[in-house]
Design an enzyme around this catalytic site. Structure first.
Site, short mmCIF file in Angstrom:
data_model
loop_
_atom_site.label_atom_id
_atom_site.label_comp_id
_atom_site.label_asym_id
_atom_site.label_seq_id
_atom_site.Cartn_x
_atom_site.Cartn_y
_atom_site.Cartn_z
N ARG A 1 6.11 -2.76 6.35
CA ARG A 1 6.17 -2.86 4.95
C ARG A 1 7.64 -3.86 4.64
O ARG A 1 8.18 -3.96 5.32
CB ARG A 1 6.61 -1.38 4.30
CG ARG A 1 5.45 -0.37 4.67
CD ARG A 1 5.96 1.03 4.15
NE ARG A 1 4.74 2.04 4.34
CZ ARG A 1 4.86 2.84 5.30
NH1 ARG A 1 5.69 2.73 6.34
NH2 ARG A 1 3.79 3.48 5.38
N LYS B 1 8.93 5.21 5.21
CA LYS B 1 8.84 6.08 4.35
C LYS B 1 9.36 7.44 4.40
O LYS B 1 9.09 8.18 5.87
CB LYS B 1 7.58 6.23 3.52
CG LYS B 1 6.91 5.00 2.81
CD LYS B 1 5.93 5.20 2.10
CE LYS B 1 5.41 4.18 1.28
NZ LYS B 1 4.11 4.15 0.60
N HIS C 1 2.09 -7.21 2.22
CA HIS C 1 1.32 -5.92 2.60
C HIS C 1 0.13 -6.49 2.85
O HIS C 1 -0.74 -5.77 3.86
CB HIS C 1 1.05 -5.21 1.15
CG HIS C 1 1.17 -3.62 1.70
ND1 HIS C 1 2.30 -3.07 2.04
CD2 HIS C 1 0.09 -2.68 1.63
CE1 HIS C 1 2.21 -1.81 2.05
NE2 HIS C 1 0.84 -1.51 2.04
N ARG D 1 0.19 -6.80 6.64
CA ARG D 1 0.25 -5.54 7.17
C ARG D 1 -1.45 -5.15 7.37
O ARG D 1 -1.62 -4.57 8.25
CB ARG D 1 1.17 -4.42 6.30
CG ARG D 1 1.27 -3.08 6.76
CD ARG D 1 2.01 -2.18 5.74
NE ARG D 1 1.69 -0.87 6.01
CZ ARG D 1 2.32 -0.10 6.78
NH1 ARG D 1 3.12 -0.42 7.75
NH2 ARG D 1 1.93 1.33 6.48
N HIS E 1 1.87 5.74 9.02
CA HIS E 1 1.07 6.38 8.02
C HIS E 1 1.34 7.86 8.29
O HIS E 1 1.38 8.49 9.33
CB HIS E 1 -0.44 6.15 8.25
CG HIS E 1 -0.83 5.01 7.76
ND1 HIS E 1 -1.86 4.35 8.01
CD2 HIS E 1 -0.16 4.01 6.49
CE1 HIS E 1 -1.91 3.07 7.35
NE2 HIS E 1 -0.85 2.92 6.66
N TYR F 1 -9.05 1.25 6.78
CA TYR F 1 -9.22 -0.09 7.64
C TYR F 1 -10.73 -0.23 8.48
O TYR F 1 -11.14 -1.24 8.84
CB TYR F 1 -8.29 -0.21 8.58
CG TYR F 1 -6.91 -0.47 7.82
CD1 TYR F 1 -6.78 -1.51 7.05
CD2 TYR F 1 -5.94 0.46 7.97
CE1 TYR F 1 -5.58 -1.96 6.37
CE2 TYR F 1 -4.75 0.29 7.41
CZ TYR F 1 -4.50 -0.92 6.35
OH TYR F 1 -3.30 -0.70 5.59
#
Length: 327
Positions: A171, A195, A268, A271, A294, A303
């Site tokens: 990210r 995150k 992004h 990514r 994630h 994806y």
């Protein structure tokens, strides 16, 4: 409002949300307070809590959709922020239950992640290979304080930004947050803080290890001395830590000159590109999930849609029955 200020401090200092996320939370809560104020006048904390009920939140949702003509994704984002705020109020015993859970959210259009083709990325790295040669580093060392030196440094830095974003699936905030100590050259991994302050280790290929090493030598020449392990891995020509707009500009500039890169050009999308590429090459979803950081497999499964689209194209172009258009 004291309650909102306390909540913003909580998500910033305890939950360790990014500056961008914190700013979004502030804007959403400001919007909700403004909505309530238009109906009730000046709102204090007690009145704010009283407004947090299913009926009022549903009316706020309708107002955004019908009067303000907001997109479903925007409305859903507002409801998510309000839900997080309500969960916090429940946590501190200011609210009994979370009313947002009882409000139906607008249906979102499914949008597949954008990504760049593998051949386009290969072409970029082939075209920019000259920017990471030892000869260029020697030239920079001799001309670091000249206009030519500035160009050489920024070419090397820009290439590395693209390399790290694409090869590691980072990210933008994770790229900016990298420290020199996060690169473990002996184990050939990069340690990333993502995150929620969650850490993960991502393996790096030999060519990227070499590229990082050469860049660090250039950066030390730039600042005229050794850099400590706690310093930012990537710095501008002025010696400052990278910032979001700088990264965005680099991605647009580096990929904007080629017709091979269609659509949106952002960190992004790079990514998304590595995730799609890994899946197409047979990587397991759980492995991709760990690499991307994630929190759930559902976020990674999006994806698979891109892979199915590719499979459909291969089937249409190569399958004998599809080619012959037989019944």
């Amino acid at each position: 409002m004291d309650l909102i200020d306390r909540y913003i401090s909580y998500v910033r200092d305890v939950r360790r949300y990014s500056e961008r996320t914190v700013a979004i939370y502030q804007d959403v809560l400001k919007s909700y307070v403004s909505y309530v104020s238009q109906k009730e006048g000046v709102v204090n904390d007690t009145e704010l809590i009283e407004s947090l009920n299913r009926s009022e939140i549903r009316q706020y949702e309708v107002c955004m959709l019908d009067e303000k003509k907001c997109k479903a994704s925007t409305v859903s984002q507002h409801l998510s922020v309000l839900s997080g705020f309500c969960n916090y109020l429940v946590k501190i015993d200011s609210l009994r239950t979370n009313p947002v859970r009882l409000v139906s959210r607008p249906k979102l259009d499914k949008r597949l992640p954008e990504f760049f083709r593998q051949d386009a990325m290969d072409g970029y790295f082939a075209r920019t290979k000259e920017f990471i040669r030892d000869e260029d580093l020697a030239a920079f060392i001799n001309e670091s304080d000249t206009k030519s030196g500035k160009i050489l440094y920024e070419q090397r830095l820009s290439r590395l930004i693209i390399s790290l974003l694409y090869n590691l699936g980072l990210r933008r905030s994770e790229l900016i947050g990298l420290r020199i100590r996060d690169v473990d050259f002996s184990r050939k991994v990069v340690n990333v803080i993502g995150k929620g302050n969650k850490s993960r280790s991502i393996p790096i290929i030999d060519s990227l290890t070499d590229e990082i090493s050469l860049y660090l030598r250039a950066a030390e020449t730039l600042v005229e001395g050794e850099r400590s392990a706690s310093e930012a891995l990537l710095i501008t020509y002025a010696g400052h830590k990278l910032y979001p707009v700088y990264v965005d500009r680099v991605v647009k500039k580096e990929l904007g000159d080629s017709t091979a890169f269609a659509g949106r050009k952002s960190p992004h999308v790079l990514r998304h590109s590595v995730a799609t590429g890994l899946l197409n090459e047979g990587a397991e979803l759980n492995s991709i999930k760990e690499m991307l950081g994630h929190s759930s497999l559902a976020a990674t499964q999006v994806y698979t849609h891109n892979s199915i689209a590719k499979l459909q194209k291969v089937y249409k172009d190569a399958h004998p029955r599809a080619k012959s258009k037989k019944d």
